[in-house]
Scaffold this motif. Structure first.
Motif, PDB file in Angstrom:
ATOM      1  N   TYR A 189      73.886  31.656   3.685  1.00  0.00           N
ATOM      2  CA  TYR A 189      72.461  31.841   3.909  1.00  0.00           C
ATOM      3  C   TYR A 189      72.251  32.207   5.366  1.00  0.00           C
ATOM      4  CZ  TYR A 189      67.766  30.005   5.043  1.00  0.00           C
ATOM      5  OH  TYR A 189      66.494  29.834   5.505  1.00  0.00           O
ATOM      6  N   GLN A 190      71.411  33.215   5.628  1.00  0.00           N
ATOM      7  CA  GLN A 190      71.075  33.547   7.003  1.00  0.00           C
ATOM      8  C   GLN A 190      69.566  33.736   7.105  1.00  0.00           C
ATOM      9  OE1 GLN A 190      71.931  37.432   8.993  1.00  0.00           O
ATOM     10  NE2 GLN A 190      73.089  36.141  10.405  1.00  0.00           N
ATOM     11  N   ALA A 191      68.993  33.200   8.158  1.00  0.00           N
ATOM     12  CA  ALA A 191      67.565  33.361   8.417  1.00  0.00           C
ATOM     13  C   ALA A 191      67.377  33.687   9.891  1.00  0.00           C
ATOM     14  CB  ALA A 191      66.812  32.084   8.064  1.00  0.00           C
ATOM     15  N   VAL A 192      66.272  34.353  10.190  1.00  0.00           N
ATOM     16  CA  VAL A 192      65.930  34.716  11.563  1.00  0.00           C
ATOM     17  C   VAL A 192      64.525  34.185  11.836  1.00  0.00           C
ATOM     18  CG1 VAL A 192      65.626  36.605  13.204  1.00  0.00           C
ATOM     19  CG2 VAL A 192      67.327  36.807  11.380  1.00  0.00           C
ATOM     20  N   TYR A 193      64.383  33.462  12.950  1.00  0.00           N
ATOM     21  CA  TYR A 193      63.102  32.845  13.293  1.00  0.00           C
ATOM     22  C   TYR A 193      62.666  33.250  14.693  1.00  0.00           C
ATOM     23  CZ  TYR A 193      64.161  29.692   9.438  1.00  0.00           C
ATOM     24  OH  TYR A 193      64.466  29.169   8.210  1.00  0.00           O
ATOM     25  N   ARG A 194      61.384  33.522  14.824  1.00  0.00           N
ATOM     26  CA  ARG A 194      60.812  33.749  16.146  1.00  0.00           C
ATOM     27  C   ARG A 194      60.927  32.460  16.950  1.00  0.00           C
ATOM     28  NH1 ARG A 194      55.987  37.557  16.295  1.00  0.00           N
ATOM     29  NH2 ARG A 194      55.355  36.092  17.917  1.00  0.00           N
ATOM     30  N   ARG A 195      61.048  32.590  18.264  1.00  0.00           N
ATOM     31  CA  ARG A 195      61.160  31.392  19.103  1.00  0.00           C
ATOM     32  C   ARG A 195      59.871  30.583  19.131  1.00  0.00           C
ATOM     33  NH1 ARG A 195      63.207  33.002  24.743  1.00  0.00           N
ATOM     34  NH2 ARG A 195      61.740  34.677  24.412  1.00  0.00           N
ATOM     35  N   ASP A 196      58.731  31.232  18.903  1.00  0.00           N
ATOM     36  CA  ASP A 196      57.461  30.508  18.927  1.00  0.00           C
ATOM     37  C   ASP A 196      57.109  29.898  17.570  1.00  0.00           C
ATOM     38  OD1 ASP A 196      56.922  32.856  17.576  1.00  0.00           O
ATOM     39  OD2 ASP A 196      55.130  33.355  18.716  1.00  0.00           O
ATOM     40  N   ASP A 197      58.030  30.012  16.602  1.00  0.00           N
ATOM     41  CA  ASP A 197      57.750  29.514  15.255  1.00  0.00           C
ATOM     42  C   ASP A 197      58.996  28.859  14.656  1.00  0.00           C
ATOM     43  OD1 ASP A 197      56.179  29.066  12.992  1.00  0.00           O
ATOM     44  OD2 ASP A 197      56.806  30.936  12.054  1.00  0.00           O
ATOM     45  N   PHE A 198      59.697  28.044  15.451  1.00  0.00           N
ATOM     46  CA  PHE A 198      60.943  27.456  14.988  1.00  0.00           C
ATOM     47  C   PHE A 198      60.952  25.967  15.266  1.00  0.00           C
ATOM     48  CE2 PHE A 198      65.413  26.214  15.650  1.00  0.00           C
ATOM     49  CZ  PHE A 198      65.921  26.570  14.429  1.00  0.00           C
ATOM     50  N   HIS A 199      61.336  25.197  14.265  1.00  0.00           N
ATOM     51  CA  HIS A 199      61.499  23.757  14.398  1.00  0.00           C
ATOM     52  C   HIS A 199      62.769  23.381  13.646  1.00  0.00           C
ATOM     53  CE1 HIS A 199      60.527  19.485  14.496  1.00  0.00           C
ATOM     54  NE2 HIS A 199      60.856  19.452  13.218  1.00  0.00           N
ATOM     55  N   PHE A 200      63.633  22.617  14.268  1.00  0.00           N
ATOM     56  CA  PHE A 200      64.880  22.204  13.623  1.00  0.00           C
ATOM     57  C   PHE A 200      64.950  20.687  13.617  1.00  0.00           C
ATOM     58  CE2 PHE A 200      69.359  20.929  13.882  1.00  0.00           C
ATOM     59  CZ  PHE A 200      69.813  21.479  12.703  1.00  0.00           C
ATOM     60  N   GLN A 201      65.273  20.143  12.455  1.00  0.00           N
ATOM     61  CA  GLN A 201      65.471  18.701  12.321  1.00  0.00           C
ATOM     62  C   GLN A 201      66.680  18.488  11.433  1.00  0.00           C
ATOM     63  OE1 GLN A 201      62.149  16.595  10.682  1.00  0.00           O
ATOM     64  NE2 GLN A 201      63.226  14.658  10.614  1.00  0.00           N
ATOM     65  N   ALA A 202      67.537  17.567  11.794  1.00  0.00           N
ATOM     66  CA  ALA A 202      68.732  17.284  10.999  1.00  0.00           C
ATOM     67  C   ALA A 202      68.826  15.795  10.724  1.00  0.00           C
ATOM     68  CB  ALA A 202      69.976  17.761  11.722  1.00  0.00           C
ATOM     69  N   ALA A 203      69.206  15.459   9.509  1.00  0.00           N
ATOM     70  CA  ALA A 203      69.441  14.064   9.129  1.00  0.00           C
ATOM     71  C   ALA A 203      70.756  14.009   8.384  1.00  0.00           C
ATOM     72  CB  ALA A 203      68.316  13.553   8.253  1.00  0.00           C
ATOM     73  N   PHE A 204      71.600  13.092   8.734  1.00  0.00           N
ATOM     74  CA  PHE A 204      72.917  12.992   8.129  1.00  0.00           C
ATOM     75  C   PHE A 204      73.147  11.562   7.640  1.00  0.00           C
ATOM     76  CE2 PHE A 204      73.032  16.163  11.441  1.00  0.00           C
ATOM     77  CZ  PHE A 204      73.546  17.248  10.774  1.00  0.00           C
ATOM     78  N   GLN A 205      73.793  11.458   6.507  1.00  0.00           N
ATOM     79  CA  GLN A 205      74.169  10.146   5.998  1.00  0.00           C
ATOM     80  C   GLN A 205      75.682  10.052   6.071  1.00  0.00           C
ATOM     81  OE1 GLN A 205      72.456   9.142   2.276  1.00  0.00           O
ATOM     82  NE2 GLN A 205      73.605   7.262   2.080  1.00  0.00           N
TER      83      GLN A 205
END
Length: 85
Positions: A66-82
């Motif tokens: 999977y590949q996606a491209v995001y503008r810098r003014d519209d990007f949020h990243f959150q990660a959760a790991f178990q």
């Protein structure tokens, strides 16, 4: 279809996903992507690549890319790991 490709592979086809590689890079866009995102040529954006793996005959092999491209003014990243340890 509203289900993710991962849900379909797991629930409908019984494919087990055993590993995930997630990479986020900041790179300049080419002319085509700049037009699609209403940006200037060479402006920098986030490129997100995700590669999911399955197991077949004892080998771990790629299953979904999977590949996606995001503008810098519209990007949020959150990660959760178990942890599985």
């Amino acid at each position: 279809v509203t289900d993710s490709i991962h849900s379909v592979l797991i629930e409908k086809y019984g494919l087990s996903l055993v590993k995930l590689s997630h990479t986020i890079d900041i790179r300049a866009v080419n002319e085509e992507i700049a037009q699609l995102l209403d940006l200037k040529h060479s402006e920098k954006v986030f490129f997100v690549d995700r590669l999911s793996y399955t197991e077949k005959d004892g080998d771990v092999i790629p299953a979904v890319w999977y590949q996606a491209v995001y503008r810098r003014d519209d990007f949020h990243f959150q990660a959760a790991f178990q942890a599985s340890i």
